[in-house]
Write an enzyme that holds these catalytic residues in place. Structure first.
Site, short mmCIF file in Angstrom:
data_model
loop_
_atom_site.label_atom_id
_atom_site.label_comp_id
_atom_site.label_asym_id
_atom_site.label_seq_id
_atom_site.Cartn_x
_atom_site.Cartn_y
_atom_site.Cartn_z
N CYS A 183 0.84 -1.20 0.00
CA CYS A 183 0.00 0.00 0.00
C CYS A 183 0.88 1.25 0.00
O CYS A 183 1.45 1.60 1.03
CB CYS A 183 -0.90 -0.04 1.23
SG CYS A 183 -1.85 1.46 1.47
N CYS A 224 0.00 3.94 2.54
CA CYS A 224 0.27 3.58 3.94
C CYS A 224 1.77 3.63 4.21
O CYS A 224 2.22 4.20 5.19
CB CYS A 224 -0.21 2.16 4.23
SG CYS A 224 -1.83 1.79 3.58
N ASP A 225 2.55 2.99 3.35
CA ASP A 225 3.95 2.74 3.66
C ASP A 225 4.94 3.62 2.90
O ASP A 225 6.12 3.66 3.25
CB ASP A 225 4.27 1.26 3.41
CG ASP A 225 3.49 0.34 4.35
OD1 ASP A 225 2.92 0.87 5.32
OD2 ASP A 225 3.45 -0.87 4.11
P1 FAD Z 1 -10.20 -6.55 6.22
O1 FAD Z 1 -9.28 -5.81 7.10
O2 FAD Z 1 -9.65 -7.31 5.06
O3 FAD Z 1 -11.04 -7.56 7.16
C1 FAD Z 1 -11.91 -8.51 6.62
C2 FAD Z 1 -11.89 -9.76 7.48
O4 FAD Z 1 -12.84 -10.70 6.99
C3 FAD Z 1 -10.55 -10.50 7.46
O5 FAD Z 1 -10.23 -10.92 8.75
C4 FAD Z 1 -10.82 -11.69 6.57
O6 FAD Z 1 -9.99 -12.78 6.87
C5 FAD Z 1 -12.27 -11.99 6.93
N1 FAD Z 1 -12.93 -12.83 5.94
C6 FAD Z 1 -12.64 -13.00 4.63
N2 FAD Z 1 -13.49 -13.89 4.06
C7 FAD Z 1 -14.31 -14.28 5.04
C8 FAD Z 1 -15.42 -15.18 5.09
N3 FAD Z 1 -15.82 -15.85 4.00
N4 FAD Z 1 -16.07 -15.36 6.27
C9 FAD Z 1 -15.67 -14.68 7.38
N5 FAD Z 1 -14.63 -13.80 7.40
C10 FAD Z 1 -13.96 -13.62 6.24
N6 FAD Z 1 -4.68 1.05 5.64
C11 FAD Z 1 -4.48 2.24 6.24
O7 FAD Z 1 -5.40 3.05 6.34
N7 FAD Z 1 -3.25 2.54 6.77
C12 FAD Z 1 -2.19 1.69 6.74
O8 FAD Z 1 -1.09 2.01 7.22
C13 FAD Z 1 -2.40 0.41 6.12
N8 FAD Z 1 -1.38 -0.46 6.01
C14 FAD Z 1 -1.61 -1.69 5.46
C15 FAD Z 1 -0.57 -2.61 5.45
C16 FAD Z 1 -0.77 -3.88 4.95
C17 FAD Z 1 0.36 -4.87 4.98
C18 FAD Z 1 -2.06 -4.25 4.45
C19 FAD Z 1 -2.31 -5.64 3.92
C20 FAD Z 1 -3.09 -3.32 4.42
C21 FAD Z 1 -2.88 -2.04 4.93
N9 FAD Z 1 -3.88 -1.06 4.94
C22 FAD Z 1 -3.68 0.13 5.56
C23 FAD Z 1 -5.22 -1.34 4.34
C24 FAD Z 1 -6.24 -1.67 5.44
O9 FAD Z 1 -5.69 -2.66 6.29
C25 FAD Z 1 -7.55 -2.12 4.83
O10 FAD Z 1 -8.06 -1.11 3.98
C26 FAD Z 1 -8.60 -2.43 5.91
O11 FAD Z 1 -8.13 -3.39 6.83
C27 FAD Z 1 -9.88 -2.94 5.28
O12 FAD Z 1 -10.79 -3.24 6.30
P2 FAD Z 1 -11.99 -4.24 6.05
O13 FAD Z 1 -12.65 -4.41 7.37
O14 FAD Z 1 -12.79 -3.79 4.90
O15 FAD Z 1 -11.34 -5.62 5.58
#
Ligand code: FAD
Length: 310
Positions: free
Chosen positions: A134, A137-138
């Site tokens: 990202c 982010c980084d």
């Molecule tokens: P997610 O965080 O992806 O959570 C979804 C969850 O649902 C996960 O636990 C997944 O395993 C689970 N899931 C998937 N399929 C299923 C299923 N069928 N049944 C049940 N559960 C399921 N954003 C920032 O703003 N700042 C940062 O510094 C930043 N750094 C990042 C660094 C890294 C390495 C990564 C990978 C991402 C980073 N991001 C950052 C992006 C940020 O983490 C995401 O935008 C955010 O977490 C998205 O939130 P979400 O709840 O939509 O999904």
């Protein structure tokens, strides 16, 4: 049955759970672990107004926030399939991989996304210690330092343009013979003095000192030779895969596989909402996911007060 069943325990799902519970709705939260992608993140510097927080710390904080409310948490569970209720107001069912079925008047899909990995040596070893997915982010962690970007599509070229502004030098590696990004982005990229584009170039191995990344070996596909770049980071930009398989037969997805939502988080099925990285919201960030989780929960509440049960 529950009023709201939220699937996914990342920032979007946790925020939706808090908002739904605060509306007095019978709320269930199903997913794997609290935190989602945040668990894979080192330091987070762009979650206003927290200047710095570790990913693990934020995940723990999300859990604590949810636990302040009467939310029925079903952790270590994965949703296998959404079965929509059919008639407006009818109960929706979510089948879990464990075999159980959970029913609710509304469902919020917040299952996030995952970055497509290169699969090269060293990628996992130096994840968050040089290997990044990202640029928003980084990128700032590598201010004034040389970095590489893998991927010559729109996201790779956008990342290279973004990073060229922050980093001393950017090398963009594209596997094929030419960039795939829109011409306007390519034109902007080629104007930058501190960017070099390598085509027919495959990342081979992320090198490091055991703690941090120090360089990248890559294969020149024109002659098979392995070459080396001295870079402190590799931004992998070869696609973001939404975790939408469990809803794909029920709700409309776009060509990227994201759940199509409107400004209220509503999907093509009444009573089913989408939030966060799994949805068609632009820009995948924690703060944006949390906002869209809150929006979806408020929209679910609105839907319920307007839709009688059959
Ligand atoms: P997610 O965080 O992806 O959570 C979804 C969850 O649902 C996960 O636990 C997944 O395993 C689970 N899931 C998937 N399929 C299923 C299923 N069928 N049944 C049940 N559960 C399921 N954003 C920032 O703003 N700042 C940062 O510094 C930043 N750094 C990042 C660094 C890294 C390495 C990564 C990978 C991402 C980073 N991001 C950052 C992006 C940020 O983490 C995401 O935008 C955010 O977490 C998205 O939130 P979400 O709840 O939509 O999904």
């Amino acid at each position: 049955p529950f009023d709201v069943l939220i699937v996914g325990m990342g920032p979007a799902g946790c925020s939706a759970a808090v908002y739904a519970a605060r509306k007095g709705l019978r709320t269930a939260l199903v997913g794997e672990l609290f935190g989602g992608q945040v668990l894979d993140t080192g330091e987070i510097d762009n979650l206003i107004p927290i200047p710095k927080i570790q990913g693990s710390g934020l995940a723990a904080q999300l859990k604590q926030d949810v636990e302040l409310y009467p939310v029925h948490v079903m952790a270590n569970q994965r949703a296998a399939q959404l079965v929509p209720g059919g008639k407006p107001g009818a109960l929706h069912a979510v089948k879990l991989e464990s075999g159980a079925t959970v029913k609710a008047r509304t469902v919020i899909a917040a299952t996030g996304a995952r970055w497509r990995k290169l699969g090269c040596k060293g990628e996992e070893t130096y994840l968050t210690h040089g290997v990044a997915y990202c640029p928003h982010c980084d990128g700032p962690f590598f201010k004034g330092r040389p970095v590489a970007v893998a991927g010559g599509g729109n996201s790779g070229v956008e990342a290279a343009i973004d990073l060229a502004n922050i980093c001393s030098h950017v090398t963009l590696l594209q596997r094929g013979p030419e960039l795939k990004a829109d011409q306007v982005l390519q034109d902007a990229l080629y104007k930058l003095p501190n960017v070099k584009v390598l085509t027919n170039a495959t990342p081979e191995e992320v090198k490091g000192d055991g703690t941090n990344m120090t360089g990248l070996d890559w294969t020149d596909r024109t002659d098979g030779s392995v070459k080396h770049l001295d870079v402190d980071a590799l931004f992998v930009q070869i696609g973001l895969l939404p975790n939408s398989a469990w809803v794909k037969d029920a709700v409309e997805l776009n060509k990227m596989g994201e759940i199509v939502i409107n400004e209220c988080g509503a999907t093509s099925i009444p009573g089913v909402f989408g939030a966060g990285d799994v949805a068609s919201t632009p820009y995948k960030q924690i703060i944006i996911s949390m906002g869209s989780g809150a929006t979806a929960a408020l929209a679910a509440f609105d839907y319920m007060i307007r839709t009688p049960t059959p």
